[in-house]
Motif scaffolding. Sequence first.
Motif, PDB file in Angstrom:
ATOM      1  N   GLU A   1       0.822  -1.209   0.000  1.00  0.00           N
ATOM      2  CA  GLU A   1       0.000   0.000   0.000  1.00  0.00           C
ATOM      3  C   GLU A   1       0.859   1.263   0.000  1.00  0.00           C
ATOM      4  OE1 GLU A   1      -3.367   0.198  -0.187  1.00  0.00           O
ATOM      5  OE2 GLU A   1      -3.272  -1.945  -0.552  1.00  0.00           O
ATOM      6  N   ASN A   2       2.166   1.126  -0.233  1.00  0.00           N
ATOM      7  CA  ASN A   2       3.060   2.264  -0.112  1.00  0.00           C
ATOM      8  C   ASN A   2       3.097   3.119  -1.373  1.00  0.00           C
ATOM      9  OD1 ASN A   2       3.722   1.303   2.412  1.00  0.00           O
ATOM     10  ND2 ASN A   2       5.571   0.260   1.725  1.00  0.00           N
ATOM     11  N   VAL A   3       3.438   4.371  -1.174  1.00  0.00           N
ATOM     12  CA  VAL A   3       3.646   5.316  -2.271  1.00  0.00           C
ATOM     13  C   VAL A   3       5.130   5.671  -2.291  1.00  0.00           C
ATOM     14  CG1 VAL A   3       3.260   7.711  -2.996  1.00  0.00           C
ATOM     15  CG2 VAL A   3       1.320   6.274  -2.321  1.00  0.00           C
ATOM     16  N   ARG A   4       5.721   5.651  -3.478  1.00  0.00           N
ATOM     17  CA  ARG A   4       7.149   5.958  -3.600  1.00  0.00           C
ATOM     18  C   ARG A   4       7.343   7.384  -4.095  1.00  0.00           C
ATOM     19  NH1 ARG A   4      11.768   1.873  -5.328  1.00  0.00           N
ATOM     20  NH2 ARG A   4      11.534   1.532  -3.092  1.00  0.00           N
ATOM     21  N   PHE A   5       8.103   8.147  -3.322  1.00  0.00           N
ATOM     22  CA  PHE A   5       8.419   9.546  -3.614  1.00  0.00           C
ATOM     23  C   PHE A   5       9.892   9.595  -4.016  1.00  0.00           C
ATOM     24  CE2 PHE A   5       7.295  14.067  -2.249  1.00  0.00           C
ATOM     25  CZ  PHE A   5       8.417  14.648  -2.812  1.00  0.00           C
ATOM     26  N   CYS A   6      10.154  10.136  -5.199  1.00  0.00           N
ATOM     27  CA  CYS A   6      11.512  10.237  -5.726  1.00  0.00           C
ATOM     28  C   CYS A   6      11.914  11.700  -5.811  1.00  0.00           C
ATOM     29  CB  CYS A   6      11.579   9.585  -7.101  1.00  0.00           C
ATOM     30  SG  CYS A   6      13.127   9.887  -7.962  1.00  0.00           S
ATOM     31  N   CYS A   7      13.056  12.054  -5.231  1.00  0.00           N
ATOM     32  CA  CYS A   7      13.606  13.400  -5.311  1.00  0.00           C
ATOM     33  C   CYS A   7      14.945  13.307  -6.042  1.00  0.00           C
ATOM     34  CB  CYS A   7      13.796  13.969  -3.899  1.00  0.00           C
ATOM     35  SG  CYS A   7      14.591  15.593  -3.848  1.00  0.00           S
ATOM     36  N   VAL A   8      15.094  14.073  -7.149  1.00  0.00           N
ATOM     37  CA  VAL A   8      16.303  13.927  -7.962  1.00  0.00           C
ATOM     38  C   VAL A   8      16.736  15.271  -8.530  1.00  0.00           C
ATOM     39  CG1 VAL A   8      14.957  13.308 -10.022  1.00  0.00           C
ATOM     40  CG2 VAL A   8      17.373  12.658  -9.877  1.00  0.00           C
ATOM     41  N   ASN A   9      18.032  15.546  -8.429  1.00  0.00           N
ATOM     42  CA  ASN A   9      18.630  16.684  -9.112  1.00  0.00           C
ATOM     43  C   ASN A   9      18.841  16.265 -10.558  1.00  0.00           C
ATOM     44  OD1 ASN A   9      20.848  18.397 -10.191  1.00  0.00           O
ATOM     45  ND2 ASN A   9      20.786  19.298  -8.146  1.00  0.00           N
ATOM     46  N   ALA A  10      18.209  16.958 -11.487  1.00  0.00           N
ATOM     47  CA  ALA A  10      18.143  16.512 -12.881  1.00  0.00           C
ATOM     48  C   ALA A  10      19.336  16.946 -13.710  1.00  0.00           C
ATOM     49  CB  ALA A  10      16.863  17.030 -13.529  1.00  0.00           C
ATOM     50  N   TYR A  11      20.383  17.388 -13.049  1.00  0.00           N
ATOM     51  CA  TYR A  11      21.596  17.785 -13.777  1.00  0.00           C
ATOM     52  C   TYR A  11      22.040  16.652 -14.691  1.00  0.00           C
ATOM     53  CZ  TYR A  11      26.506  18.932 -14.593  1.00  0.00           C
ATOM     54  OH  TYR A  11      27.721  19.197 -15.174  1.00  0.00           O
ATOM     55  N   GLY A  12      22.141  16.932 -15.983  1.00  0.00           N
ATOM     56  CA  GLY A  12      22.522  15.890 -16.933  1.00  0.00           C
ATOM     57  C   GLY A  12      21.314  15.309 -17.625  1.00  0.00           C
ATOM     58  N   SER A  13      20.572  14.474 -16.933  1.00  0.00           N
ATOM     59  CA  SER A  13      19.334  13.878 -17.454  1.00  0.00           C
ATOM     60  C   SER A  13      19.524  13.140 -18.764  1.00  0.00           C
ATOM     61  CB  SER A  13      18.238  14.950 -17.600  1.00  0.00           C
ATOM     62  OG  SER A  13      17.883  15.440 -16.345  1.00  0.00           O
ATOM     63  N   ALA A  14      20.572  12.344 -18.856  1.00  0.00           N
ATOM     64  CA  ALA A  14      20.744  11.486 -20.022  1.00  0.00           C
ATOM     65  C   ALA A  14      19.633  10.441 -20.058  1.00  0.00           C
ATOM     66  CB  ALA A  14      22.106  10.789 -19.964  1.00  0.00           C
ATOM     67  N   GLN A  15      19.397   9.877 -21.217  1.00  0.00           N
ATOM     68  CA  GLN A  15      18.299   8.908 -21.347  1.00  0.00           C
ATOM     69  C   GLN A  15      18.481   7.738 -20.389  1.00  0.00           C
ATOM     70  OE1 GLN A  15      16.555   8.171 -25.142  1.00  0.00           O
ATOM     71  NE2 GLN A  15      16.538   5.961 -24.848  1.00  0.00           N
ATOM     72  N   SER A  16      19.737   7.313 -20.188  1.00  0.00           N
ATOM     73  CA  SER A  16      19.980   6.196 -19.273  1.00  0.00           C
ATOM     74  C   SER A  16      19.518   6.532 -17.865  1.00  0.00           C
ATOM     75  CB  SER A  16      21.471   5.830 -19.265  1.00  0.00           C
ATOM     76  OG  SER A  16      22.247   6.955 -18.876  1.00  0.00           O
ATOM     77  N   THR A  17      19.684   7.809 -17.472  1.00  0.00           N
ATOM     78  CA  THR A  17      19.242   8.232 -16.149  1.00  0.00           C
ATOM     79  C   THR A  17      17.721   8.218 -16.060  1.00  0.00           C
ATOM     80  OG1 THR A  17      21.186   9.589 -15.812  1.00  0.00           O
ATOM     81  CG2 THR A  17      19.276  10.101 -14.477  1.00  0.00           C
ATOM     82  N   LEU A  18      17.058   8.663 -17.132  1.00  0.00           N
ATOM     83  CA  LEU A  18      15.603   8.648 -17.123  1.00  0.00           C
ATOM     84  C   LEU A  18      15.092   7.217 -16.984  1.00  0.00           C
ATOM     85  CD1 LEU A  18      14.775  11.256 -19.916  1.00  0.00           C
ATOM     86  CD2 LEU A  18      14.971  11.606 -17.460  1.00  0.00           C
ATOM     87  N   GLU A  19      15.724   6.297 -17.684  1.00  0.00           N
ATOM     88  CA  GLU A  19      15.321   4.891 -17.578  1.00  0.00           C
ATOM     89  C   GLU A  19      15.570   4.369 -16.170  1.00  0.00           C
ATOM     90  OE1 GLU A  19      17.692   3.333 -20.732  1.00  0.00           O
ATOM     91  OE2 GLU A  19      16.167   3.702 -22.271  1.00  0.00           O
ATOM     92  N   GLU A  20      16.693   4.786 -15.579  1.00  0.00           N
ATOM     93  CA  GLU A  20      17.016   4.382 -14.211  1.00  0.00           C
ATOM     94  C   GLU A  20      15.997   4.958 -13.234  1.00  0.00           C
ATOM     95  OE1 GLU A  20      21.281   3.832 -11.905  1.00  0.00           O
ATOM     96  OE2 GLU A  20      21.018   5.435 -13.360  1.00  0.00           O
ATOM     97  N   LEU A  21      15.614   6.202 -13.469  1.00  0.00           N
ATOM     98  CA  LEU A  21      14.614   6.864 -12.637  1.00  0.00           C
ATOM     99  C   LEU A  21      13.286   6.122 -12.701  1.00  0.00           C
ATOM    100  CD1 LEU A  21      13.512   9.269 -10.994  1.00  0.00           C
ATOM    101  CD2 LEU A  21      13.317  10.539 -13.126  1.00  0.00           C
ATOM    102  N   VAL A  22      12.862   5.768 -13.890  1.00  0.00           N
ATOM    103  CA  VAL A  22      11.584   5.083 -14.067  1.00  0.00           C
ATOM    104  C   VAL A  22      11.625   3.679 -13.483  1.00  0.00           C
ATOM    105  CG1 VAL A  22      10.006   4.174 -15.804  1.00  0.00           C
ATOM    106  CG2 VAL A  22      10.925   6.470 -16.054  1.00  0.00           C
ATOM    107  N   SER A  23      12.798   3.045 -13.529  1.00  0.00           N
ATOM    108  CA  SER A  23      12.900   1.666 -13.038  1.00  0.00           C
ATOM    109  C   SER A  23      12.643   1.565 -11.546  1.00  0.00           C
ATOM    110  CB  SER A  23      14.280   1.088 -13.364  1.00  0.00           C
ATOM    111  OG  SER A  23      15.281   1.680 -12.556  1.00  0.00           O
ATOM    112  N   CYS A  24      12.751   2.677 -10.807  1.00  0.00           N
ATOM    113  CA  CYS A  24      12.466   2.635  -9.367  1.00  0.00           C
ATOM    114  C   CYS A  24      10.968   2.689  -9.087  1.00  0.00           C
ATOM    115  CB  CYS A  24      13.198   3.750  -8.642  1.00  0.00           C
ATOM    116  SG  CYS A  24      12.454   5.386  -8.808  1.00  0.00           S
TER     117      CYS A  24
END
Length: 268
Positions: free
Chosen positions: A7-30
Amino acid sequence: SSFWMGENVRFCCVNAYGSAQSTLEELVSCKPHIIAMQEITAVHAETVFPKLQSFLQKTCSKEWQVIYIVGSDGLANALFVDTTIFSLGPQWQLKLCGGKEIRGAVAVDLTHKEKNTKFTVCVTHLDHRWEAVRKLQLNDVLVKMEDPNQESILFAGDFNSLLRSDYSDAEWTDIKQARAKVQIEAPQSTVTDRIQDAGFRDVRTFLIERGYEEVETAPFHTTPYNTRVDYIWVSKAALANGVIPVNIQHVEIEASDHRMVLADFGFL
């Protein structure tokens, strides 16, 4: 349907410096439900946001709403919200001046559709050079914000200030000496003290005080300088209203110089 961890909600806080596609995929994978981003520019809005929204829709949930402020004269912030879980209420944006760079804050009122729990999410990014400037910027945010002792609020971002209780006296001295060598302002905690005095609890500290040993022993520095400046705070009213932290992680990502902060909340 959304990805849920119980029943948990996941909150992600990220400094978007860079934001390469690999990072976006990594972000979504969480598998987040709320994303608070800092260091947003107009380029992000044009190129990064559409990619991120596409990744989120494919991996997590079909419905996402983005709330962001972008100014040509400064760094901005953004919130991504899974609207299969939350309905959106009023929003506000704030420009924060005083430093070398224009900073800001963004907030939105949310309602957990299943639990009917109402709360506010706010993200900010304070000045990177001077604690006195950060304190002024923080005060502007707190004036705009509802009283954390009365209202449920999750407050996240890159605060560029240290939390004194994170460090031993020896570690604090080491940080002070390292900063003096490169002519950077000595470590300060007046901003994090002010946040706590206003009625917020640091999620990591909250969990450690409740015996979460895995949180206490896990890496928590969010910068390359062995310091933590990225936080998720929960208001005392949110805790009283059943918005309860159950886990926090500080995760390295490829294209940012900050660790990503992931906090899981139960809604009672």
